[in-house]
Scaffold this active site. Structure first.
Site, PDB file in Angstrom:
ATOM      1  N   LYS A 178       5.201  -0.511  11.062  1.00  9.77           N
ATOM      2  CA  LYS A 178       5.579   0.875  10.732  1.00  9.77           C
ATOM      3  C   LYS A 178       4.375   1.803  10.914  1.00  9.77           C
ATOM      4  O   LYS A 178       3.250   1.439  10.551  1.00  9.77           O
ATOM      5  CB  LYS A 178       6.073   0.910   9.284  1.00  9.77           C
ATOM      6  N   SER A 185      13.257   4.776   5.041  1.00  6.47           N
ATOM      7  CA  SER A 185      12.463   5.375   6.084  1.00  6.47           C
ATOM      8  C   SER A 185      11.927   4.384   7.107  1.00  6.47           C
ATOM      9  O   SER A 185      11.497   4.791   8.180  1.00  6.47           O
ATOM     10  CB  SER A 185      11.280   6.100   5.454  1.00  6.47           C
ATOM     11  N   SER A 201      13.060   2.148   0.968  1.00  2.88           N
ATOM     12  CA  SER A 201      12.851   2.223   2.417  1.00  2.88           C
ATOM     13  C   SER A 201      12.655   0.901   3.149  1.00  2.88           C
ATOM     14  O   SER A 201      12.591   0.892   4.380  1.00  2.88           O
ATOM     15  CB  SER A 201      11.662   3.123   2.722  1.00  2.88           C
TER      16      SER A 201
HETATM   17  N1  GLN Z   1      15.088   7.479   0.761  1.00  2.00           N
HETATM   18  C1  GLN Z   1      14.108   7.652  -0.267  1.00  2.00           C
HETATM   19  C2  GLN Z   1      13.404   8.968  -0.118  1.00  2.00           C
HETATM   20  O1  GLN Z   1      13.684   9.675   0.813  1.00  2.00           O
HETATM   21  C3  GLN Z   1      13.156   6.493  -0.264  1.00  2.00           C
HETATM   22  C4  GLN Z   1      12.118   6.600   0.756  1.00  2.00           C
HETATM   23  C5  GLN Z   1      11.133   5.467   0.716  1.00  2.00           C
HETATM   24  O2  GLN Z   1      11.365   4.463   0.070  1.00  2.00           O
HETATM   25  N2  GLN Z   1      10.025   5.682   1.392  1.00  2.00           N
HETATM   26  O3  GLN Z   1      12.581   9.308  -0.926  1.00  2.00           O
END
Ligand code: GLN
Length: 485
Positions: free
Chosen positions: A76, A151, A175
């Protein structure tokens, strides 16, 4: 031997150690497939020629005692990689080349792996669909026009499409687990403090954790034992006894008590999720586990709490991007004008929304009403889990309230996008480990995941439960390769 790119990590390592394939051959296979898969848009930076050079040099002087001998891997783009551009999916870091390496990726290279490139993600890891990336959305290999989740969407898509044998993501509110669930793969969010945050672009520091994403539970256990180390460069890293998770993996979970929290039966939950959960409970029983009904009474407050705490920390972490020290800079008439233009042009809409929310809840006059209150509720959520763990060894829930949705379907409705995290955020707020494993499909054939939540630092236990259930479920990901050119 079947196609190199479709092997699991464990199979790949065995083939390399048995000298059936070289690191160069393996790396080439993943690069060639990557080149044919550009329609998925998983890579922000391809580092293919460096990867080949490193693979060749591994083959010249191989060390088969390493755990990832010459294994190519994409990661990532939130992990700083020394000398390789790291963007966090943002225009503001579009030209950032870190002069240092994150601890988690360093641990991976120390075991002999080779970097293939940097994978697309939501901007600063804010999102559930990989649509907030400055570098465009990622396609899911499951079907054209479908989101891979977020994400860590690039990571999940690359893994499910066989462009990398294993990968890593980060999980602040889901995420790793949500994209794993959407793409029929396995994702582990470790206990807070288990994996170092050093060199990971920060989103919300009290919630962020790196973790493995893999094709099966065994691979997940192997990568977790590699990336989880105590690190004095991260003040929240915890020095506890870490297992050799893959060696100690067992499918004997007889007598383990698994809790089913009634509050996770949320209003409007699709029947197929309900059915998946019921099936999951049956699988767990078949494995010899004992099912216990439990209550986590403050579950309802987890999402609003998260969407105060996470933006608050994000607004503070993102203050450093001002066009002065590094990253994108816009021209301004004076210093203030330069700051304003840099930040308005450099950050996307979702990131700006979070900065505004975060700044608001931290501002004097509102701090007590929002931020402090959220911290208190966070403690209540943690206490719920502590109470539950007096009765059970782990907790079983669905990973997400729905299967993957279409690209564009939720972009104009942030609240419906945030609802995706309803089953995953309580775990981050409480700092616990949780794993998502593929467990079935919806009516359209899209994958659905089950989540197993553990006690703090009890990764081995949830890996074992996942391993036992994986055997019973025997899920096969159906990938049509519609994107191959
Ligand atoms: N979808 C969640 C957010 O937008 C979690 C994102 C994440 O875990 N980085 O905050």
């Amino acid at each position: 031997m079947s196609d190199i790119t479709s092997l699991t990590l464990t199979e790949l390592v065995k083939n390399i150690k048995d000298k059936k394939i070289s690191s160069e051959e393996t790396t080439k296979a993943f690069i060639e497939r990557g080149e044919k898969s550009r329609d998925l848009n998983v890579y922000i930076t391809e580092d293919f020629s460096n990867a080949l050079a490193k693979a060749r040099s591994f083959d010249e002087k191989p060390n088969f005692d390493l755990k990832l001998p010459g294994v190519p891997m994409a990661v990532k783009d939130l992990f700083c990689t020394d000398g390789v551009k790291t963007t966090a999916g943002s225009k503001i870091l579009n030209n950032f080349i870190p002069p240092y390496e994150s601890t988690v990726t360093q641990n991976i290279w120390n075991e002999g792996a080779v970097l293939l490139g940097k994978l697309n993600c939501d901007e600063f890891a804010m999102g559930s669909s990989n649509e907030t990336s400055f570098f465009g959305n990622v396609q899911s290999p499951i079907a054209k026009g479908l989101v891979p989740g977020g994400s860590s969407g690039g990571s999940a898509s690359a893994l499910a499409a066989n462009l990398t044998p294993i990968t890593i993501g980060t999980d602040t509110g889901g995420s790793i687990r949500q994209p794993a669930s959407f793409t029929g793969t396995v994702g582990l969010k470790p206990t807070y403090g288990s994996c170092s945050r050093y060199g990971i672009v920060a989103f919300a520091s009290s919630l962020d954790q790196a973790g493995p994403m893999s094709k099966d539970v065994k691979d997940c256990a192997l990568l977790q034992e590699i990336i989880s180390t105590y690190d004095d460069k991260d003040s929240t890293s915890v020095d506890f006894k870490r297992n050799e998770y893959s060696k100690e993996l067992t499918n004997n979970i007889k007598g383990k008590k698994i809790g089913i929290p009634k509050e996770y039966r949320v209003d409007g939950m699709p029947k197929e999720i309900e059915d998946l959960w019921t099936k999951g409970i049956e699988y767990a029983k078949d494995c010899g586990a004992v099912i216990v009904q439990i209550s986590l009474p403050h579950t309802n407050y987890a999402l609003p709490t998260y969407y105060i705490v996470a933006p608050a920390e994000a607004s503070s972490n993102l203050a450093r991007y001002d066009g002065v020290k590094y990253g994108f800079r816009s021209k301004g008439e004076n210093l203030i004008d330069m700051y304003e233009k840099t930040r308005s042009e450099g950050f996307g809409a979702e990131v700006q929304r979070r900065i505004m929310i975060g700044t608001y809840v931290l501002s004097s006059g509102y701090y007590d009403a929002y931020y402090l209150k959220a911290q208190k509720v966070r403690k209540l959520i943690k206490n719920d889990f502590d109470e539950a763990y007096k009765k059970v060894d782990a907790i079983l829930t669905p990973s997400t309230p729905s299967a993957a949705f279409k690209i564009g379907e939720k972009t104009n409705d942030p609240v419906s996008m945030y609802l995706n995290d309803i089953f995953t955020v309580p775990v981050n707020l409480a700092g616990l480990p949780a794993i998502s494993i593929p467990a079935g499909v919806d009516a359209k054939g899209y994958p659905l995941g089950l989540q197993i939540i553990g006690k703090a630092f009890d990764e081995q236990n949830i890996l074992n439960i996942a391993y036992a259930m994986e055997e019973k479920i025997s899920f096969k990901n159906k990938i049509t390769e519609w994107w191959i050119k």
